[in-house]
Design an enzyme around this catalytic site. Structure first.
Site, PDB file in Angstrom:
ATOM      1  N   HIS A 144       0.848  -1.195   0.000  1.00 56.37           N
ATOM      2  CA  HIS A 144       0.000   0.000   0.000  1.00 56.37           C
ATOM      3  C   HIS A 144       0.880   1.241   0.000  1.00 56.37           C
ATOM      4  O   HIS A 144       1.810   1.365   0.800  1.00 56.37           O
ATOM      5  CB  HIS A 144      -0.909   0.014   1.233  1.00 56.37           C
ATOM      6  CG  HIS A 144      -1.873   1.162   1.234  1.00 56.37           C
ATOM      7  ND1 HIS A 144      -3.093   1.113   0.587  1.00 56.37           N
ATOM      8  CD2 HIS A 144      -1.792   2.403   1.787  1.00 56.37           C
ATOM      9  CE1 HIS A 144      -3.726   2.265   0.750  1.00 56.37           C
ATOM     10  NE2 HIS A 144      -2.959   3.064   1.468  1.00 56.37           N
ATOM     11  N   CYS A 159       8.121   7.618  -6.201  1.00 57.78           N
ATOM     12  CA  CYS A 159       9.172   8.543  -6.639  1.00 57.78           C
ATOM     13  C   CYS A 159       8.611   9.951  -6.799  1.00 57.78           C
ATOM     14  O   CYS A 159       7.775  10.189  -7.685  1.00 57.78           O
ATOM     15  CB  CYS A 159       9.769   8.069  -7.959  1.00 57.78           C
ATOM     16  SG  CYS A 159      11.091   9.148  -8.571  1.00 57.78           S
TER      17      CYS A 159
END
Length: 338
Positions: A144, A159
């Site tokens: 998750h 990212c």
């Protein structure tokens, strides 16, 4: 596919969060746009005087630039793949789960439902991996993401520089983005260096171009060094068929933790991400193997056939289909102590 299971937040806060999450992408985009201007205009069109050299520089630069932008675009805008509805706790089981106060009884409810699913990894305590936020059993290698607010198949990391969760659906694009970004910086650095020396020694004196060329080399070098370490780390992960999360938290199987549980040999590990057609490895099109839910597992195969463990020491030429066939004959059952 399921919509993202997001924690309820005030609308204004969610809006601010979405806007701020694009700040790193905007910063990178502005740096790239400036580097394009500095290289094409200030270096090639203003500084370089040889027509053949100028044409060669521009041709190669735009080839690398387009590959870099293409992979960056794919890394940003390819959505992470989520588990399907079959992993979602059914309404009846969800009611039982919510009404049950005893943790052991809740684990039993989840374990009974998970027996119907192709899940083989467990929590550190041996329980079925379950997401309380999304109310679903997590497929193998799924985690998750608190930033995206959803479960992501084969999640590697979130990212901020692409404002996206990197996982099964876009990991290849992320790797190619790092590779072409490095190549972009390396090419700029190599072609700019001779003019950097000329400007640095005042052999050339164009003031405006001098600033851009000097700064361009420093920026290219700085980004190249940073990307080199990051790309090298991910190459190491790919060679072992691990994700960033698995490198920090060892996957747990029925027989216990095994950091090499998904390691199939370097060639097959590469094929898991890049696919079998090597001519497509360097092109940002999706070619990763599998469906994102199930993966060939060394531990599952060896636990089913102990001779395979010894055989793998001498032979590493099983195809992914053969490896998967071994694994599909192995089923892991969770036993909950009462």
């Amino acid at each position: 596919m399921l919509a993202g299971c997001r924690v309820a937040l005030p609308r204004g806060l969610r809006c601010c969060q979405r806007v701020l999450s694009w700040v790193p992408v905007v910063i990178i985009s502005l740096v790239v746009l400036w580097s394009y201007y500095a290289y094409v205009w200030e270096l090639c069109l203003v500084t370089v005087t040889n027509p053949a050299e100028k044409a060669a520089y521009l041709l190669i630069f735009h080839t690398v630039f387009l590959l870099f932008i293409w992979t960056y675009w794919k890394a940003i805008f390819t959505p992470p793949k989520q588990p399907t509805k079959k992993f979602l706790l059914p309404y009846a089981e969800k009611e039982r789960y919510d009404n049950e106060e005893r943790p052991e009884a809740q684990k039993q409810i989840v374990a009974e439902f998970a027996r119907k699913l192709p899940v083989y990894t467990r929590t550190g305590s041996g329980a079925t991996r379950f997401c309380d936020t999304c109310q679903m059993v997590k497929p193998d290698r799924c985690h998750h993401c608190s930033v995206c607010g959803m479960c992501v198949l084969k999640m590697d990391h979130h990212c901020p520089w692409v404002n996206n969760c990197i996982g099964y659906s876009n990991y290849k694009f992320f790797l190619l983005f790092l590779a072409y970004a490095m190549l972009y910086c390396l090419y700029i650095g190599c072609t700019v260096f001779q003019y950097f020396i000329l400007y640095w020694t005042d052999t050339l004196s164009n003031g405006r171009a001098k600033f851009h060329v000097l700064f361009l080399l420093f920026v290219a070098l700085m980004f190249f060094i940073s990307l080199m370490f990051l790309f090298g780390y991910h190459c190491w992960l790919v060679s072992l068929n691990r994700t960033t999360l698995e490198a920090f938290s060892t996957p747990v199987f029925q027989s216990g933790p095994d950091k090499n549980g998904f390691h199939l040999g370097i060639r097959r590990n590469l094929e898991q991400v890049f696919g079998k057609e090597r001519k497509l490895w360097l092109i940002p099109v999706f070619t990763s193997l599998g469906d994102g839910f199930t993966y060939p597992m060394r531990m599952a195969c060896e636990s089913r056939n102990p001779l395979l463990a010894a055989e793998n020491q001498w032979e590493d030429d099983l195809t992914d289909e053969e490896s998967q066939a071994y694994c599909e004959t192995s089923h892991i059952t969770v036993h909950i102590e009462k």
